[in-house]
Design a protein around this motif. Structure first.
Motif, PDB file in Angstrom:
ATOM      1  N   GLY A 136       0.819  -1.209   0.000  1.00  0.00           N
ATOM      2  CA  GLY A 136       0.000   0.000   0.000  1.00  0.00           C
ATOM      3  C   GLY A 136       0.850   1.256   0.000  1.00  0.00           C
ATOM      4  N   ALA A 137       2.006   1.186   0.680  1.00  0.00           N
ATOM      5  CA  ALA A 137       2.909   2.335   0.719  1.00  0.00           C
ATOM      6  C   ALA A 137       3.491   2.621  -0.665  1.00  0.00           C
ATOM      7  CB  ALA A 137       4.031   2.090   1.723  1.00  0.00           C
ATOM      8  N   MET A 138       3.682   1.572  -1.465  1.00  0.00           N
ATOM      9  CA  MET A 138       4.217   1.771  -2.821  1.00  0.00           C
ATOM     10  C   MET A 138       3.230   2.530  -3.703  1.00  0.00           C
ATOM     11  SD  MET A 138       7.085   0.328  -2.403  1.00  0.00           S
ATOM     12  CE  MET A 138       7.361  -0.113  -0.682  1.00  0.00           C
ATOM     13  N   GLU A 139       1.947   2.356  -3.435  1.00  0.00           N
ATOM     14  CA  GLU A 139       0.906   2.965  -4.256  1.00  0.00           C
ATOM     15  C   GLU A 139       0.318   4.224  -3.619  1.00  0.00           C
ATOM     16  OE1 GLU A 139       0.797   1.664  -7.128  1.00  0.00           O
ATOM     17  OE2 GLU A 139       1.855  -0.201  -6.662  1.00  0.00           O
ATOM     18  N   ASP A 140       0.981   4.728  -2.584  1.00  0.00           N
ATOM     19  CA  ASP A 140       0.520   5.932  -1.880  1.00  0.00           C
ATOM     20  C   ASP A 140       1.000   7.175  -2.611  1.00  0.00           C
ATOM     21  OD1 ASP A 140      -0.077   8.002  -0.167  1.00  0.00           O
ATOM     22  OD2 ASP A 140       0.989   7.178   1.570  1.00  0.00           O
ATOM     23  N   LYS A 141       0.092   7.863  -3.264  1.00  0.00           N
ATOM     24  CA  LYS A 141       0.454   9.016  -4.094  1.00  0.00           C
ATOM     25  C   LYS A 141       1.068  10.157  -3.295  1.00  0.00           C
ATOM     26  CE  LYS A 141      -3.046   8.038  -7.604  1.00  0.00           C
ATOM     27  NZ  LYS A 141      -4.260   8.513  -8.312  1.00  0.00           N
ATOM     28  N   VAL A 176       4.452   4.928  -7.669  1.00  0.00           N
ATOM     29  CA  VAL A 176       3.033   4.618  -7.829  1.00  0.00           C
ATOM     30  C   VAL A 176       2.776   4.130  -9.256  1.00  0.00           C
ATOM     31  CG1 VAL A 176       0.691   5.541  -7.814  1.00  0.00           C
ATOM     32  CG2 VAL A 176       2.342   6.299  -6.089  1.00  0.00           C
ATOM     33  N   GLY A 177       2.172   2.957  -9.374  1.00  0.00           N
ATOM     34  CA  GLY A 177       1.883   2.391 -10.677  1.00  0.00           C
ATOM     35  C   GLY A 177       3.079   1.776 -11.376  1.00  0.00           C
ATOM     36  N   THR A 223     -15.491  -3.664   8.394  1.00  0.00           N
ATOM     37  CA  THR A 223     -14.205  -3.115   8.833  1.00  0.00           C
ATOM     38  C   THR A 223     -13.079  -3.564   7.923  1.00  0.00           C
ATOM     39  OG1 THR A 223     -15.007  -3.185  11.117  1.00  0.00           O
ATOM     40  CG2 THR A 223     -12.636  -2.904  10.800  1.00  0.00           C
ATOM     41  N   GLN A 224     -13.097  -4.825   7.530  1.00  0.00           N
ATOM     42  CA  GLN A 224     -12.016  -5.365   6.697  1.00  0.00           C
ATOM     43  C   GLN A 224     -11.979  -4.717   5.315  1.00  0.00           C
ATOM     44  OE1 GLN A 224      -9.873  -8.747   7.388  1.00  0.00           O
ATOM     45  NE2 GLN A 224      -9.851  -7.270   9.052  1.00  0.00           N
ATOM     46  N   LYS A 225     -13.134  -4.422   4.757  1.00  0.00           N
ATOM     47  CA  LYS A 225     -13.124  -3.757   3.448  1.00  0.00           C
ATOM     48  C   LYS A 225     -12.609  -2.333   3.576  1.00  0.00           C
ATOM     49  CE  LYS A 225     -15.563  -2.920  -0.843  1.00  0.00           C
ATOM     50  NZ  LYS A 225     -16.736  -3.189  -1.688  1.00  0.00           N
ATOM     51  N   ALA A 226     -13.014  -1.644   4.633  1.00  0.00           N
ATOM     52  CA  ALA A 226     -12.516  -0.283   4.851  1.00  0.00           C
ATOM     53  C   ALA A 226     -11.003  -0.300   5.036  1.00  0.00           C
ATOM     54  CB  ALA A 226     -13.199   0.331   6.073  1.00  0.00           C
ATOM     55  N   LEU A 227     -10.511  -1.302   5.743  1.00  0.00           N
ATOM     56  CA  LEU A 227      -9.080  -1.469   5.945  1.00  0.00           C
ATOM     57  C   LEU A 227      -8.362  -1.614   4.603  1.00  0.00           C
ATOM     58  CD1 LEU A 227      -7.025  -2.058   8.410  1.00  0.00           C
ATOM     59  CD2 LEU A 227      -7.338  -4.448   7.797  1.00  0.00           C
ATOM     60  N   ALA A 228      -8.908  -2.484   3.751  1.00  0.00           N
ATOM     61  CA  ALA A 228      -8.299  -2.741   2.444  1.00  0.00           C
ATOM     62  C   ALA A 228      -8.318  -1.509   1.560  1.00  0.00           C
ATOM     63  CB  ALA A 228      -9.032  -3.892   1.763  1.00  0.00           C
ATOM     64  N   SER A 260     -14.224  -5.216  -6.642  1.00  0.00           N
ATOM     65  CA  SER A 260     -13.783  -3.822  -6.715  1.00  0.00           C
ATOM     66  C   SER A 260     -12.356  -3.659  -6.218  1.00  0.00           C
ATOM     67  CB  SER A 260     -14.731  -2.930  -5.903  1.00  0.00           C
ATOM     68  OG  SER A 260     -14.692  -3.267  -4.528  1.00  0.00           O
ATOM     69  N   LEU A 261     -11.963  -4.446  -5.219  1.00  0.00           N
ATOM     70  CA  LEU A 261     -10.605  -4.370  -4.700  1.00  0.00           C
ATOM     71  C   LEU A 261      -9.615  -5.033  -5.658  1.00  0.00           C
ATOM     72  CD1 LEU A 261     -11.339  -5.178  -0.950  1.00  0.00           C
ATOM     73  CD2 LEU A 261     -10.789  -2.946  -1.927  1.00  0.00           C
ATOM     74  N   VAL A 262     -10.014  -6.167  -6.219  1.00  0.00           N
ATOM     75  CA  VAL A 262      -9.140  -6.871  -7.171  1.00  0.00           C
ATOM     76  C   VAL A 262      -8.813  -5.974  -8.365  1.00  0.00           C
ATOM     77  CG1 VAL A 262      -9.008  -8.800  -8.793  1.00  0.00           C
ATOM     78  CG2 VAL A 262      -9.916  -9.182  -6.492  1.00  0.00           C
ATOM     79  N   SER A 263      -9.798  -5.223  -8.813  1.00  0.00           N
ATOM     80  CA  SER A 263      -9.599  -4.377  -9.995  1.00  0.00           C
ATOM     81  C   SER A 263      -8.861  -3.082  -9.687  1.00  0.00           C
ATOM     82  CB  SER A 263     -10.956  -4.047 -10.636  1.00  0.00           C
ATOM     83  OG  SER A 263     -11.761  -3.292  -9.748  1.00  0.00           O
ATOM     84  N   SER A 264      -8.898  -2.635  -8.443  1.00  0.00           N
ATOM     85  CA  SER A 264      -8.315  -1.325  -8.126  1.00  0.00           C
ATOM     86  C   SER A 264      -6.957  -1.395  -7.440  1.00  0.00           C
ATOM     87  CB  SER A 264      -9.273  -0.530  -7.234  1.00  0.00           C
ATOM     88  OG  SER A 264      -9.481  -1.188  -5.995  1.00  0.00           O
ATOM     89  N   LEU A 265      -6.599  -2.537  -6.850  1.00  0.00           N
ATOM     90  CA  LEU A 265      -5.336  -2.647  -6.118  1.00  0.00           C
ATOM     91  C   LEU A 265      -4.392  -3.590  -6.860  1.00  0.00           C
ATOM     92  CD1 LEU A 265      -6.793  -2.971  -2.501  1.00  0.00           C
ATOM     93  CD2 LEU A 265      -5.899  -0.914  -3.620  1.00  0.00           C
ATOM     94  N   PRO A 266      -3.288  -3.085  -7.397  1.00  0.00           N
ATOM     95  CA  PRO A 266      -2.415  -3.903  -8.242  1.00  0.00           C
ATOM     96  C   PRO A 266      -1.736  -5.060  -7.534  1.00  0.00           C
ATOM     97  CG  PRO A 266      -1.430  -1.752  -7.796  1.00  0.00           C
ATOM     98  CD  PRO A 266      -2.842  -1.684  -7.322  1.00  0.00           C
TER      99      PRO A 266
END
Length: 472
Positions: free
Chosen positions: A318-323, A329-330, A379-384, A400-406
Motif C-alpha cells: 500500500g505504501a508503494m501505491e501511496d500518491k 506509484v503504478g 471493517t475489513q473492506k474499509a481497511l483494504a 472492486s478491490l481486485v480491480s483497483s489494487l495492483p
C-alpha cells in the motif's frame, strides 16, 4: 513495520525489568453493567460504557483501524483506547503487563511467533466457545467462516485451543520495478548480456542476474531516464534484527533448508549455509547501508525508487501505491518469491499477528466483540480500501478491490503459499541467535559456515531438554 533490535532475549529482559517497573492501570468500566439492547445490525450493546485498552503494532493496519473506531463505538457503545508501538516495544509492554498481572491491556495484537510462549504461560485466554461457537453478540457482518483458514490456524491456534483472530495477514513476496522490466531498451540489453528474456525472476539465479543488471550509479540511465540517485539491483535487511532473520528464512526454505529437521536444530545444514552464501552475494548490489537496514529501510528504498527488486512484506505494498509519499506509484509489480529451480513449489513467509485477550482482563466479553468487529466484512473492506491488509477471503476476492489494487491478487496467492516460522516458547532466543549470526556473515565479519555453526551451538544449548520439537 517498525521494530528495534534487542541483544538479549526479549522475554528474559522484560521479566527482569518487571521486578522494578510498574505500569499504571488504565482499564475502566465493567462489562456487566450495560444495556442488553441489540442494534439493528446485530451488534450487542450489553457492554455499553466499557472502555477497552488495546495495543497493536505501529503499522498501516493499526493506523487505519484506529480511524474506524467510531464505527465500533456507534455499534456497541464501547470505547477503545488504541495504543500503537513498534514490534520490540510492543512485546516488552505485553510481557511486562503479563508478568505483573496488571491487566492494563484488554486486547493485544501479538506477533504469532510468541503464541506458544504466551499460551503455555497462560498469559492469554483461550476463546474456543466464542471463536468456534456462536460468536455471541457479534453483528450480522461477522462470520468466522470467512477468515482465511490457514492464516487463522497459524496465527491463533496452539495445540487444542484457539486464542484469537488474525490482526494482520502480512506475508512476504517479491516486489519489482515493473516499469524498468517493461522497458524495450532494457529488455534488449538484458538478453544480450544474459542470453534470456528479462522478466520477473522465477529462480534465484535469475534474481541475482537482475540485481547485477540494474545496479547502476547516479547519472546512469535506467528505463530511458537519467538517474538522479543510484539505483540498486536489490535491497536487503542486514541489521542484527529479526527483520534479517525473517528475510533469510525465505532463501533457506526455497533452497531446501529449515531451522529444525526431524525436531532437532539444523541451523548449519548445507542448505542453510548455501542460502546465506547466496544472500551475501546479493549484498554486492544492495545499498551500502544494508548492515543497518530492517524492513523500514527496505520499504523506503523501494518507495523512493532506489532499488529494482526486493523480497519484502506484502503489507508495505500500500505504501508503494501511496500518491502522497511514493515515487513508484503504478510502477511496482508483485510476484511469487523465487525458487531454486523452475518447477519448485513457491513458498512465502507468513508474518501474521493475532488479536488475543489478556487473561487478566476484566473486560473479556467486550474484548471479544472488538475482535469480531475488527474481523467483520465492513471493517475489513474499509481497511483494504485505505491500504491495509485484511484476513477475510471475501475481502481478498472482492471484485472492486481486485480491480483497483495492483498487489491484491498476489497477496492472496502468497497467503496460499505461506509457511510459518516456529511458534515455540524458545523463539525469542532463537531469533536473537540467528540475528547475530546472519548480520555478522552478511557484513563480512565471519563466513556463513562459521556464523551458522555458532548459531547451531547456541540454539542447541537453548533447546536443551526441549528436544525433539514435536509441535511448532
Amino acid at each position: 513495520m517498525t521494530r528495534r533490535n534487542r541483544k538479549t532475549s526479549i522475554l528474559a529482559a522484560v521479566v527482569a525489568a518487571a521486578l522494578s517497573v510498574t505500569m499504571a492501570g488504565c482499564s475502566s468500566g465493567s462489562g456487566d453493567s450495560g444495556s442488553s439492547e441489540t442494534g439493528a445490525d446485530g451488534w450487542s450493546r450489553a457492554y455499553e460504557g466499557t472502555q477497552l485498552n488495546v495495543i497493536g503494532e505501529a503499522t498501516a493496519n493499526t493506523q487505519i483501524l484506529e480511524k474506524q473506531l467510531p464505527d465500533f463505538e456507534k455499534k456497541t457503545g464501547i470505547t477503545v483506547n488504541l495504543e500503537q508501538a513498534p514490534y520490540d516495544s510492543l512485546v516488552q509492554k505485553a510481557v511486562l503487563d503479563f508478568t505483573t498481572h496488571k491487566g492494563n491491556y484488554d486486547v493485544l495484537s501479538i506477533p504469532y511467533e510468541y503464541l506458544g510462549a504466551f499460551a503455555e504461560k497462560k498469559y492469554i485466554a483461550p476463546e474456543n466457545d466464542f471463536l468456534k461457537g456462536d460468536a455471541k453478540g457479534a453483528g450480522d457482518d461477522f462470520s468466522a467462516d470467512d477468515i482465511i483458514p490457514a492464516l487463522w490456524e497459524a496465527s491463533s491456534k496452539w495445540k487444542d485451543n484457539w486464542y484469537g483472530m488474525p490482526s494482520n495477514s502480512a506475508v512476504m513476496m517479491m516486489f519489482y520495478r515493473k516499469d524498468l522490466f517493461d522497458n524495450a531498451d532494457e529488455k534488449v540489453a538484458f538478453k544480450k548480456k544474459y542470453g534470456y528474456d528479462l522478466a520477473p525472476a522465477k529462480t534465484w539465479d535469475q534474481y541475482r542476474d537482475i540485481a547485477e543488471f540494474f545496479n547502476r550509479p547516479k547519472g546512469a540511465e535506467a528505463g530511458g531516464a537519467k538517474l538522479k540517485d543510484a539505483l540498486h539491483g536489490v535491497t536487503v535487511a542486514g541489521k542484527r534484527h529479526v527483520a534479517t532473520v525473517l528475510e533469510w528464512m525465505n532463501y533457506s526454505w526455497t533452497k531446501g533448508g529449515d531451522l529444525f529437521t526431524d525436531g532437532k536444530p539444523a541451523i548449519n545444514s548445507q542448505a542453510n549455509v548455501d542460502a546465506l552464501t547466496y544472500e551475501k552475494e546479493l549484498t554486492k548490489f544492495a545499498p551500502k547501508g544494508f548492515t543497518s537496514a530492517t524492513w523500514d529501510e527496505t520499504t523506503a528504498d523501494l518507495q523512493q525508487g532506489l532499488a529494482a527488486q526486493a523480497i519484502t512484506w506484502g503489507d508495505t505494498a500500500g505504501a508503494m501505491e501511496d500518491k502522497s509519499a511514493s515515487k513508484v506509484v503504478g510502477k511496482m509489480g508483485y510476484a511469487d518469491i523465487p525458487v531454486e529451480k523452475e518447477g519448485d513449489k513457491p513458498e512465502a513467509h507468513l508474518g501474521s499477528w493475532t488479536y488475543s485477550i489478556n487473561a487478566d482482563s476484566k473486560n473479556e466479553e467486550a474484548g471479544r466483540l472488538f475482535m469480531a468487529w475488527a474481523l467483520s466484512t465492513t471493517t475489513q473492506k474499509a481497511l483494504a480500501e485505505q491500504g491495509g491488509l485484511p484476513a477475510l477471503t471475501s475481502t481478498f476476492t472482492d471484485a472492486s478491490l481486485v480491480s483497483s489494487l495492483p498487489y491484491w491478487k498476489q497477496e492472496l496467492q502468497s497467503l496460499k503459499e505461506a509457511k510459518s516460522r516456529p511458534r515455540i516458547p524458545q523463539w525469542s532466543g532463537i531469533s536473537d541467535a540467528m540475528a547475530l549470526a546472519l548480520s555478522r556473515a552478511l557484513s563480512g565479519q565471519t563466513s556463513p559456515q562459521s556464523a551458522l555453526d555458532d548459531a547451531q551451538s547456541k540454539i542447541e544449548d537453548l533447546m536443551s531438554g526441549s528436544l525433539p520439537v514435536t509441535y511448532q
